[in-house]
Design an enzyme around this catalytic site. Structure first.
Site, PDB file in Angstrom:
ATOM      1  N   LYS A  37       0.830  -1.221   0.000  1.00  0.00           N
ATOM      2  CA  LYS A  37       0.000   0.000   0.000  1.00  0.00           C
ATOM      3  C   LYS A  37       0.861   1.268   0.000  1.00  0.00           C
ATOM      4  O   LYS A  37       0.595   2.208  -0.743  1.00  0.00           O
ATOM      5  CB  LYS A  37      -0.928   0.040   1.238  1.00  0.00           C
ATOM      6  CG  LYS A  37      -1.888  -1.128   1.323  1.00  0.00           C
ATOM      7  CD  LYS A  37      -2.768  -1.046   2.553  1.00  0.00           C
ATOM      8  CE  LYS A  37      -2.024  -1.077   3.870  1.00  0.00           C
ATOM      9  NZ  LYS A  37      -1.294  -2.347   4.145  1.00  0.00           N
TER      10      LYS A  37
ATOM     11  N   ARG B 264      -9.229   0.968   9.398  1.00  0.00           N
ATOM     12  CA  ARG B 264      -8.731  -0.389   9.586  1.00  0.00           C
ATOM     13  C   ARG B 264      -9.686  -1.242  10.403  1.00  0.00           C
ATOM     14  O   ARG B 264      -9.415  -2.416  10.634  1.00  0.00           O
ATOM     15  CB  ARG B 264      -7.437  -0.272  10.362  1.00  0.00           C
ATOM     16  CG  ARG B 264      -6.269  -0.921   9.698  1.00  0.00           C
ATOM     17  CD  ARG B 264      -5.091  -0.625  10.595  1.00  0.00           C
ATOM     18  NE  ARG B 264      -3.961  -1.360  10.241  1.00  0.00           N
ATOM     19  CZ  ARG B 264      -2.931  -0.851   9.578  1.00  0.00           C
ATOM     20  NH1 ARG B 264      -2.938   0.392   9.188  1.00  0.00           N
ATOM     21  NH2 ARG B 264      -1.904  -1.595   9.310  1.00  0.00           N
TER      22      ARG B 264
ATOM     23  N   ARG C 229      11.710  -5.862   3.826  1.00  0.00           N
ATOM     24  CA  ARG C 229      11.531  -4.396   3.721  1.00  0.00           C
ATOM     25  C   ARG C 229      12.621  -3.647   4.481  1.00  0.00           C
ATOM     26  O   ARG C 229      13.016  -4.010   5.580  1.00  0.00           O
ATOM     27  CB  ARG C 229      10.175  -3.987   4.282  1.00  0.00           C
ATOM     28  CG  ARG C 229      10.056  -2.464   4.395  1.00  0.00           C
ATOM     29  CD  ARG C 229       8.677  -1.989   4.605  1.00  0.00           C
ATOM     30  NE  ARG C 229       8.000  -2.630   5.702  1.00  0.00           N
ATOM     31  CZ  ARG C 229       6.690  -2.535   5.895  1.00  0.00           C
ATOM     32  NH1 ARG C 229       5.950  -1.838   5.068  1.00  0.00           N
ATOM     33  NH2 ARG C 229       6.121  -3.142   6.909  1.00  0.00           N
TER      34      ARG C 229
ATOM     35  N   ARG D  72      11.989  -2.153  10.131  1.00  0.00           N
ATOM     36  CA  ARG D  72      10.963  -1.765  11.109  1.00  0.00           C
ATOM     37  C   ARG D  72      10.839  -2.818  12.201  1.00  0.00           C
ATOM     38  O   ARG D  72      10.909  -4.012  11.924  1.00  0.00           O
ATOM     39  CB  ARG D  72       9.609  -1.607  10.390  1.00  0.00           C
ATOM     40  CG  ARG D  72       9.358  -0.196   9.945  1.00  0.00           C
ATOM     41  CD  ARG D  72       8.164  -0.043   9.059  1.00  0.00           C
ATOM     42  NE  ARG D  72       6.916  -0.668   9.499  1.00  0.00           N
ATOM     43  CZ  ARG D  72       5.757  -0.533   8.858  1.00  0.00           C
ATOM     44  NH1 ARG D  72       5.700   0.213   7.757  1.00  0.00           N
ATOM     45  NH2 ARG D  72       4.677  -1.126   9.286  1.00  0.00           N
TER      46      ARG D  72
ATOM     47  N   ARG E  92       0.134  -9.065  13.207  1.00  0.00           N
ATOM     48  CA  ARG E  92      -0.452  -8.078  12.270  1.00  0.00           C
ATOM     49  C   ARG E  92      -1.376  -8.754  11.258  1.00  0.00           C
ATOM     50  O   ARG E  92      -2.438  -8.225  10.933  1.00  0.00           O
ATOM     51  CB  ARG E  92       0.660  -7.330  11.535  1.00  0.00           C
ATOM     52  CG  ARG E  92       1.381  -6.350  12.439  1.00  0.00           C
ATOM     53  CD  ARG E  92       2.706  -5.948  11.869  1.00  0.00           C
ATOM     54  NE  ARG E  92       2.600  -5.140  10.679  1.00  0.00           N
ATOM     55  CZ  ARG E  92       3.601  -4.951   9.817  1.00  0.00           C
ATOM     56  NH1 ARG E  92       4.764  -5.514  10.016  1.00  0.00           N
ATOM     57  NH2 ARG E  92       3.427  -4.179   8.784  1.00  0.00           N
TER      58      ARG E  92
HETATM   59  P1  AP5 Z   1       4.942  -1.537   1.577  1.00  0.00           P
HETATM   60  O1  AP5 Z   1       4.583  -0.659   0.434  1.00  0.00           O
HETATM   61  O2  AP5 Z   1       5.731  -0.967   2.687  1.00  0.00           O
HETATM   62  O3  AP5 Z   1       3.639  -2.298   2.133  1.00  0.00           O
HETATM   63  P2  AP5 Z   1       2.442  -1.781   3.009  1.00  0.00           P
HETATM   64  O4  AP5 Z   1       1.199  -2.480   2.537  1.00  0.00           O
HETATM   65  O5  AP5 Z   1       2.421  -0.305   3.062  1.00  0.00           O
HETATM   66  O6  AP5 Z   1       2.885  -2.405   4.386  1.00  0.00           O
HETATM   67  P3  AP5 Z   1       2.843  -1.815   5.840  1.00  0.00           P
HETATM   68  O7  AP5 Z   1       3.508  -2.876   6.689  1.00  0.00           O
HETATM   69  O8  AP5 Z   1       3.417  -0.446   5.921  1.00  0.00           O
HETATM   70  O9  AP5 Z   1       1.374  -1.804   6.130  1.00  0.00           O
HETATM   71  P4  AP5 Z   1       0.773  -1.819   7.469  1.00  0.00           P
HETATM   72  O10 AP5 Z   1      -0.616  -1.598   7.080  1.00  0.00           O
HETATM   73  O11 AP5 Z   1       1.014  -2.994   8.331  1.00  0.00           O
HETATM   74  O12 AP5 Z   1       1.574  -0.669   8.255  1.00  0.00           O
HETATM   75  P5  AP5 Z   1       1.139   0.745   8.751  1.00  0.00           P
HETATM   76  O13 AP5 Z   1       2.328   1.581   8.696  1.00  0.00           O
HETATM   77  O14 AP5 Z   1      -0.116   1.204   8.117  1.00  0.00           O
HETATM   78  O15 AP5 Z   1       5.712  -2.813   0.950  1.00  0.00           O
HETATM   79  C1  AP5 Z   1       6.218  -3.835   1.778  1.00  0.00           C
HETATM   80  C2  AP5 Z   1       7.552  -4.353   1.169  1.00  0.00           C
HETATM   81  O16 AP5 Z   1       7.291  -4.962  -0.096  1.00  0.00           O
HETATM   82  C3  AP5 Z   1       8.587  -3.234   0.893  1.00  0.00           C
HETATM   83  O17 AP5 Z   1       9.859  -3.738   1.166  1.00  0.00           O
HETATM   84  C4  AP5 Z   1       8.442  -2.943  -0.617  1.00  0.00           C
HETATM   85  O18 AP5 Z   1       9.649  -2.493  -1.189  1.00  0.00           O
HETATM   86  C5  AP5 Z   1       8.057  -4.333  -1.133  1.00  0.00           C
HETATM   87  N1  AP5 Z   1       7.185  -4.264  -2.305  1.00  0.00           N
HETATM   88  C6  AP5 Z   1       6.154  -3.389  -2.505  1.00  0.00           C
HETATM   89  N2  AP5 Z   1       5.564  -3.647  -3.705  1.00  0.00           N
HETATM   90  C7  AP5 Z   1       6.245  -4.706  -4.240  1.00  0.00           C
HETATM   91  C8  AP5 Z   1       6.109  -5.452  -5.454  1.00  0.00           C
HETATM   92  N3  AP5 Z   1       5.153  -5.136  -6.332  1.00  0.00           N
HETATM   93  N4  AP5 Z   1       6.943  -6.472  -5.673  1.00  0.00           N
HETATM   94  C9  AP5 Z   1       7.921  -6.783  -4.760  1.00  0.00           C
HETATM   95  N5  AP5 Z   1       8.122  -6.121  -3.610  1.00  0.00           N
HETATM   96  C10 AP5 Z   1       7.273  -5.098  -3.348  1.00  0.00           C
HETATM   97  O19 AP5 Z   1       0.754   0.416  10.272  1.00  0.00           O
HETATM   98  C11 AP5 Z   1       1.716   0.005  11.205  1.00  0.00           C
HETATM   99  C12 AP5 Z   1       1.056  -0.161  12.557  1.00  0.00           C
HETATM  100  O20 AP5 Z   1       0.520   1.098  13.001  1.00  0.00           O
HETATM  101  C13 AP5 Z   1      -0.122  -1.132  12.636  1.00  0.00           C
HETATM  102  O21 AP5 Z   1       0.300  -2.461  12.797  1.00  0.00           O
HETATM  103  C14 AP5 Z   1      -0.860  -0.585  13.857  1.00  0.00           C
HETATM  104  O22 AP5 Z   1      -0.228  -0.958  15.047  1.00  0.00           O
HETATM  105  C15 AP5 Z   1      -0.703   0.915  13.699  1.00  0.00           C
HETATM  106  N6  AP5 Z   1      -1.799   1.546  12.937  1.00  0.00           N
HETATM  107  C16 AP5 Z   1      -1.668   2.276  11.799  1.00  0.00           C
HETATM  108  N7  AP5 Z   1      -2.857   2.702  11.363  1.00  0.00           N
HETATM  109  C17 AP5 Z   1      -3.773   2.209  12.235  1.00  0.00           C
HETATM  110  C18 AP5 Z   1      -5.187   2.288  12.302  1.00  0.00           C
HETATM  111  N8  AP5 Z   1      -5.906   2.948  11.377  1.00  0.00           N
HETATM  112  N9  AP5 Z   1      -5.820   1.657  13.324  1.00  0.00           N
HETATM  113  C19 AP5 Z   1      -5.123   0.993  14.269  1.00  0.00           C
HETATM  114  N10 AP5 Z   1      -3.778   0.876  14.257  1.00  0.00           N
HETATM  115  C20 AP5 Z   1      -3.102   1.476  13.246  1.00  0.00           C
END
Ligand code: AP5
Length: 252
Positions: free
Chosen positions: A41, A120, A159, A192, A203
């Site tokens: 994402k 979420r 990542r 991370r 997660r």
């Molecule tokens: P990346 O683009 O980083 O993936 P992502 O879907 O953004 O993954 P996240 O782990 O950031 O999502 P998340 O939803 O868990 O984290 P968030 O920060 O929102 O890609 C991942 C990897 O794959 C990278 O290395 C990239 O290079 C690679 N890649 C990408 N595309 C590719 C492709 N096509 N082919 C190959 N490789 C590829 O949340 C973190 C934490 O914050 C949560 O766990 C929670 O504790 C908290 N939080 C955040 N928002 C909320 C909410 N709304 N409610 C409650 N808790 C929340």
């Protein structure tokens, strides 16, 4: 590509920070990105921002920005939130909601927005619907990225993130030109804390339990655009842009 600068200060630091974003967009897109942790994402939000000019609003980035403050500058709610995040659990709705609500001006960004990681839970989705109604803002679409769990785990485990500009890399799929250094700003790359195997498992369970039901919620509202997240980031982005274009033609 749409030229626009990328000032996310008001989102990352809160409404007291002025926003210097000067988007030049004819048709602002207001998108929500859904999908399991690690599906890509953040990578897609960055590419979509460059193509559409819409501002990338990630709730995870706000929590991580708070995590880099000195401990005495973090509010008790934020300290609590960082604990949930480290363990891979969802931060309580009330804390997330407070943070989004005080940044609601970002939903009026003239370039549009790309919400990444919010909503979420069903509670967050309902609160967002009410907020958008109140603010007179209409969502363009909700894009759901879909990928097999084995590929998601491989993406998360490899990542690496830049500690300065937060650009995202992957050790084999999107490696930086110089090992452990960011191509954009030469910042150091780090792994991370919540990308450790035990947090990844928590997660993915939280996603299945709390976030996956949003797919039906947005399908029922007629907003869902389903995208397969296989292939390169550019291919997935092209797939997303063409699905959004088809949707725009159909709803014109
Ligand atoms: P990346 O683009 O980083 O993936 P992502 O879907 O953004 O993954 P996240 O782990 O950031 O999502 P998340 O939803 O868990 O984290 P968030 O920060 O929102 O890609 C991942 C990897 O794959 C990278 O290395 C990239 O290079 C690679 N890649 C990408 N595309 C590719 C492709 N096509 N082919 C190959 N490789 C590829 O949340 C973190 C934490 O914050 C949560 O766990 C929670 O504790 C908290 N939080 C955040 N928002 C909320 C909410 N709304 N409610 C409650 N808790 C929340």
């Amino acid at each position: 590509m749409t030229p626009s600068n990328d000032d996310r200060s008001a989102w990352l630091q809160g409404p007291a920070s002025p926003c210097n974003s000067v988007p030049r967009v004819n048709q602002p897109r207001r998108l929500v990105l859904l999908g399991a942790p690690g599906v890509g994402k953040g990578t897609q939000a960055d590419l979509l921002h460059r193509h559409l000019g819409a501002c990338h609003l990630s709730t995870g980035d706000v929590f991580r920005a708070a995590g880099s403050l000195r401990e005495c500058e973090q509010s008790p709610a934020m300290k609590d939130a960082l604990g949930y995040m480290r363990r891979g659990e969802l931060v309580p709705d009330s804390t997330v909601w407070e943070m989004v609500r005080e940044r609601s001006e970002c939903l009026h960004c003239r370039g549009g927005f790309i919400l990444d990681g919010f909503p979420r839970t069903l509670g967050q989705a309902e609160s967002l619907t009410q907020l958008l109604d109140r603010e007179g803002v209409i969502l363009t679409a909700v894009v759901n990225y879909d990928l097999a769990t084995s590929e998601i785990v491989a993406r998360l485990a490899g990542r690496r993130t830049c500690e300065k500009c937060k650009a995202v890399y992957h050790v084999t799929e999107q490696p930086p030109k110089i090992a452990d250094r960011c191509d954009r700003c030469e910042g150091k790359l780090f792994q991370r804390e919540d990308d450790r195997p035990e947090s990844i498992r928590v997660r993915l369970e939280a996603y299945d339990r709390s976030t996956a039901p949003l797919i039906k919620f947005y399908r029922d509202l007629g907003l869902l655009v389903q995208i397969t997240a296989t292939g390169s980031p550019d291919e997935i982005c092209a797939r997303t842009l063409s699905a959004l274009a088809v949707r725009a033609i159909r709803s014109a």
